[in-house]
Motif scaffolding. Structure first.
Motif, PDB file in Angstrom:
ATOM      1  N   ARG A   1       0.840  -1.199   0.000  1.00 35.90           N
ATOM      2  CA  ARG A   1       0.000   0.000   0.000  1.00 35.90           C
ATOM      3  C   ARG A   1       0.869   1.240   0.000  1.00 35.90           C
ATOM      4  O   ARG A   1       1.872   1.325   0.680  1.00 35.90           O
ATOM      5  CB  ARG A   1      -0.907   0.030   1.237  1.00 35.90           C
ATOM      6  CG  ARG A   1      -2.023  -0.972   1.223  1.00 35.90           C
ATOM      7  CD  ARG A   1      -2.829  -0.877   2.499  1.00 35.90           C
ATOM      8  NE  ARG A   1      -3.566   0.361   2.613  1.00 35.90           N
ATOM      9  CZ  ARG A   1      -4.209   0.727   3.719  1.00 35.90           C
ATOM     10  NH1 ARG A   1      -4.155  -0.035   4.788  1.00 35.90           N
ATOM     11  NH2 ARG A   1      -4.864   1.851   3.756  1.00 35.90           N
ATOM     12  N   ARG A   2       0.492   2.254  -0.772  1.00 38.67           N
ATOM     13  CA  ARG A   2       1.206   3.518  -0.740  1.00 38.67           C
ATOM     14  C   ARG A   2       0.917   4.228   0.577  1.00 38.67           C
ATOM     15  O   ARG A   2      -0.191   4.142   1.100  1.00 38.67           O
ATOM     16  CB  ARG A   2       0.767   4.406  -1.902  1.00 38.67           C
ATOM     17  CG  ARG A   2       1.061   3.865  -3.280  1.00 38.67           C
ATOM     18  CD  ARG A   2       0.663   4.892  -4.319  1.00 38.67           C
ATOM     19  NE  ARG A   2      -0.729   5.299  -4.159  1.00 38.67           N
ATOM     20  CZ  ARG A   2      -1.246   6.427  -4.643  1.00 38.67           C
ATOM     21  NH1 ARG A   2      -0.471   7.270  -5.293  1.00 38.67           N
ATOM     22  NH2 ARG A   2      -2.511   6.720  -4.464  1.00 38.67           N
ATOM     23  N   PRO A   3       1.903   4.974   1.115  1.00 37.90           N
ATOM     24  CA  PRO A   3       1.636   5.740   2.337  1.00 37.90           C
ATOM     25  C   PRO A   3       0.433   6.664   2.189  1.00 37.90           C
ATOM     26  O   PRO A   3      -0.308   6.875   3.154  1.00 37.90           O
ATOM     27  CB  PRO A   3       2.938   6.522   2.530  1.00 37.90           C
ATOM     28  CG  PRO A   3       3.978   5.676   1.897  1.00 37.90           C
ATOM     29  CD  PRO A   3       3.294   5.045   0.708  1.00 37.90           C
ATOM     30  N   LEU A   4       0.229   7.198   0.979  1.00 45.85           N
ATOM     31  CA  LEU A   4      -0.897   8.101   0.751  1.00 45.85           C
ATOM     32  C   LEU A   4      -2.222   7.416   1.048  1.00 45.85           C
ATOM     33  O   LEU A   4      -3.174   8.048   1.510  1.00 45.85           O
ATOM     34  CB  LEU A   4      -0.865   8.613  -0.693  1.00 45.85           C
ATOM     35  CG  LEU A   4      -1.856   9.726  -1.069  1.00 45.85           C
ATOM     36  CD1 LEU A   4      -1.578  10.985  -0.255  1.00 45.85           C
ATOM     37  CD2 LEU A   4      -1.768  10.038  -2.561  1.00 45.85           C
ATOM     38  N   ASP A   5      -2.280   6.116   0.802  1.00 53.78           N
ATOM     39  CA  ASP A   5      -3.519   5.370   1.012  1.00 53.78           C
ATOM     40  C   ASP A   5      -3.875   5.217   2.487  1.00 53.78           C
ATOM     41  O   ASP A   5      -5.004   4.855   2.820  1.00 53.78           O
ATOM     42  CB  ASP A   5      -3.421   3.980   0.368  1.00 53.78           C
ATOM     43  CG  ASP A   5      -3.252   4.055  -1.139  1.00 53.78           C
ATOM     44  OD1 ASP A   5      -3.698   5.049  -1.730  1.00 53.78           O
ATOM     45  OD2 ASP A   5      -2.662   3.120  -1.716  1.00 53.78           O
ATOM     46  N   THR A   6      -2.896   5.454   3.368  1.00 53.06           N
ATOM     47  CA  THR A   6      -3.163   5.300   4.798  1.00 53.06           C
ATOM     48  C   THR A   6      -3.755   6.560   5.419  1.00 53.06           C
ATOM     49  O   THR A   6      -4.182   6.525   6.577  1.00 53.06           O
ATOM     50  CB  THR A   6      -1.867   4.954   5.557  1.00 53.06           C
ATOM     51  OG1 THR A   6      -0.965   6.071   5.519  1.00 53.06           O
ATOM     52  CG2 THR A   6      -1.177   3.737   4.933  1.00 53.06           C
ATOM     53  N   LEU A   7      -3.785   7.659   4.663  1.00 56.45           N
ATOM     54  CA  LEU A   7      -4.301   8.915   5.208  1.00 56.45           C
ATOM     55  C   LEU A   7      -5.823   8.948   5.185  1.00 56.45           C
ATOM     56  O   LEU A   7      -6.449   8.437   4.248  1.00 56.45           O
ATOM     57  CB  LEU A   7      -3.770  10.102   4.396  1.00 56.45           C
ATOM     58  CG  LEU A   7      -2.248  10.279   4.309  1.00 56.45           C
ATOM     59  CD1 LEU A   7      -1.920  11.564   3.545  1.00 56.45           C
ATOM     60  CD2 LEU A   7      -1.617  10.299   5.679  1.00 56.45           C
ATOM     61  N   THR A   8      -6.407   9.561   6.185  1.00 56.62           N
ATOM     62  CA  THR A   8      -7.851   9.790   6.190  1.00 56.62           C
ATOM     63  C   THR A   8      -8.173  10.904   5.197  1.00 56.62           C
ATOM     64  O   THR A   8      -7.276  11.665   4.783  1.00 56.62           O
ATOM     65  CB  THR A   8      -8.333  10.216   7.585  1.00 56.62           C
ATOM     66  OG1 THR A   8      -7.768  11.501   7.889  1.00 56.62           O
ATOM     67  CG2 THR A   8      -7.898   9.197   8.641  1.00 56.62           C
ATOM     68  N   PRO A   9      -9.434  11.031   4.782  1.00 58.20           N
ATOM     69  CA  PRO A   9      -9.795  12.131   3.869  1.00 58.20           C
ATOM     70  C   PRO A   9      -9.384  13.503   4.411  1.00 58.20           C
ATOM     71  O   PRO A   9      -8.915  14.362   3.657  1.00 58.20           O
ATOM     72  CB  PRO A   9     -11.319  12.004   3.762  1.00 58.20           C
ATOM     73  CG  PRO A   9     -11.586  10.549   3.971  1.00 58.20           C
ATOM     74  CD  PRO A   9     -10.589  10.119   4.997  1.00 58.20           C
ATOM     75  N   ARG A  10      -9.548  13.710   5.719  1.00 60.38           N
ATOM     76  CA  ARG A  10      -9.174  15.003   6.313  1.00 60.38           C
ATOM     77  C   ARG A  10      -7.667  15.206   6.245  1.00 60.38           C
ATOM     78  O   ARG A  10      -7.176  16.304   5.970  1.00 60.38           O
ATOM     79  CB  ARG A  10      -9.652  15.065   7.757  1.00 60.38           C
ATOM     80  CG  ARG A  10      -9.810  16.472   8.315  1.00 60.38           C
ATOM     81  CD  ARG A  10     -10.752  17.293   7.466  1.00 60.38           C
ATOM     82  NE  ARG A  10     -11.326  18.416   8.195  1.00 60.38           N
ATOM     83  CZ  ARG A  10     -11.990  19.383   7.623  1.00 60.38           C
ATOM     84  NH1 ARG A  10     -12.165  19.386   6.306  1.00 60.38           N
ATOM     85  NH2 ARG A  10     -12.506  20.373   8.339  1.00 60.38           N
ATOM     86  N   GLU A  11      -6.911  14.157   6.494  1.00 57.64           N
ATOM     87  CA  GLU A  11      -5.451  14.251   6.436  1.00 57.64           C
ATOM     88  C   GLU A  11      -4.971  14.531   5.013  1.00 57.64           C
ATOM     89  O   GLU A  11      -3.987  15.253   4.808  1.00 57.64           O
ATOM     90  CB  GLU A  11      -4.813  12.973   6.981  1.00 57.64           C
ATOM     91  CG  GLU A  11      -4.951  12.829   8.492  1.00 57.64           C
ATOM     92  CD  GLU A  11      -4.552  11.464   9.000  1.00 57.64           C
ATOM     93  OE1 GLU A  11      -4.355  11.327  10.221  1.00 57.64           O
ATOM     94  OE2 GLU A  11      -4.450  10.518   8.179  1.00 57.64           O
TER      95      GLU A  11
END
Length: 209
Positions: A137-147
């Motif tokens: 998984r890309r690190p970007l995929d771990t962010l919440t929509p708000r993040e």
């Protein structure tokens, strides 16, 4: 059709145990064994097995070395290992291993994996699937929509005060989101986070500061 199996492990007792188990199964034939990587590669060429049970830790050419050097017309590979280190698991799968099982796996699970491999299907030990998902998984995929919104604002050069105003949240909340974003992306500061966001296309270059 009989499934032809090659067993590769540097421990003779392991090879004998695997042979005994598989020889009890209808439609499965152990056509060869090898105790090292070089012998495994020769056996693949000579015997043309359908499935190879492969240990990763062997003297000389190890399991990863075997995977790297297998010919294009290769057998389906089931890695059998006592180890589940992240790097070895990911490397084996990237090099074409179809299944990854612990040597402590139940007999029926091993047999299932052999039959599945002959069909081109993989079987993973419990926990390995989650591990692989986490690694690819890309690190970007771990962010919440708000993040993600906060990260985009960072890439546009916004200060915490400006982010708070634009996203209508408190400054302490913004600070918390920024800290979380940096941690999840594994970067040291806002500038590195902004560069990552640009590299991932989260913000067009003409909008970046």
């Amino acid at each position: 059709m009989t499934i032809r199996v090659l067993i590769v492990d540097d421990h003779e007792v392991v090879r004998q145990g695997l042979r005994f188990v598989l020889d009890q199964e209808d439609g499965i034939e152990v056509v060869g064994e090898s105790g090292d990587g070089e012998g495994a590669l020769r056996a693949v060429e000579a015997l043309r097995p359908d499935v190879m049970l492969l240990d990763l830790v062997m003297p000389g050419v190890d399991g990863l070395g075997v995977l790297e050097r297998l010919p294009e017309e290769r057998p389906a590979v089931i890695v059998l290992s006592s180890f589940q280190e992240d790097d070895r698991v990911v490397a084996a799968v990237r090099l074409g291993a179809l299944s990854y099982l612990s040597k402590t796996s139940a007999v029926d699970r091993l047999v299932e994996a052999v039959r599945a491999a002959a069909r081109g299907d993989g079987v993973l030990a419990p926990g390995i699937a989650a591990l692989l998902l986490g690694r690819v998984r890309r690190p970007l995929d771990t962010l919440t929509p708000r993040e993600r919104e906060v990260l985009a604002a960072l890439a546009r050069g916004r200060s915490n005060a400006e982010i708070a105003r634009d996203l209508r949240m408190g400054r302490e909340t913004v600070k918390s989101h920024v800290s979380s974003v940096l941690a999840k992306l594994g970067v040291a500061d806002r500038t590195q986070a902004a560069i990552y966001a640009l590299q991932q296309g989260l913000v067009p270059l003409d909008e970046a500061l």
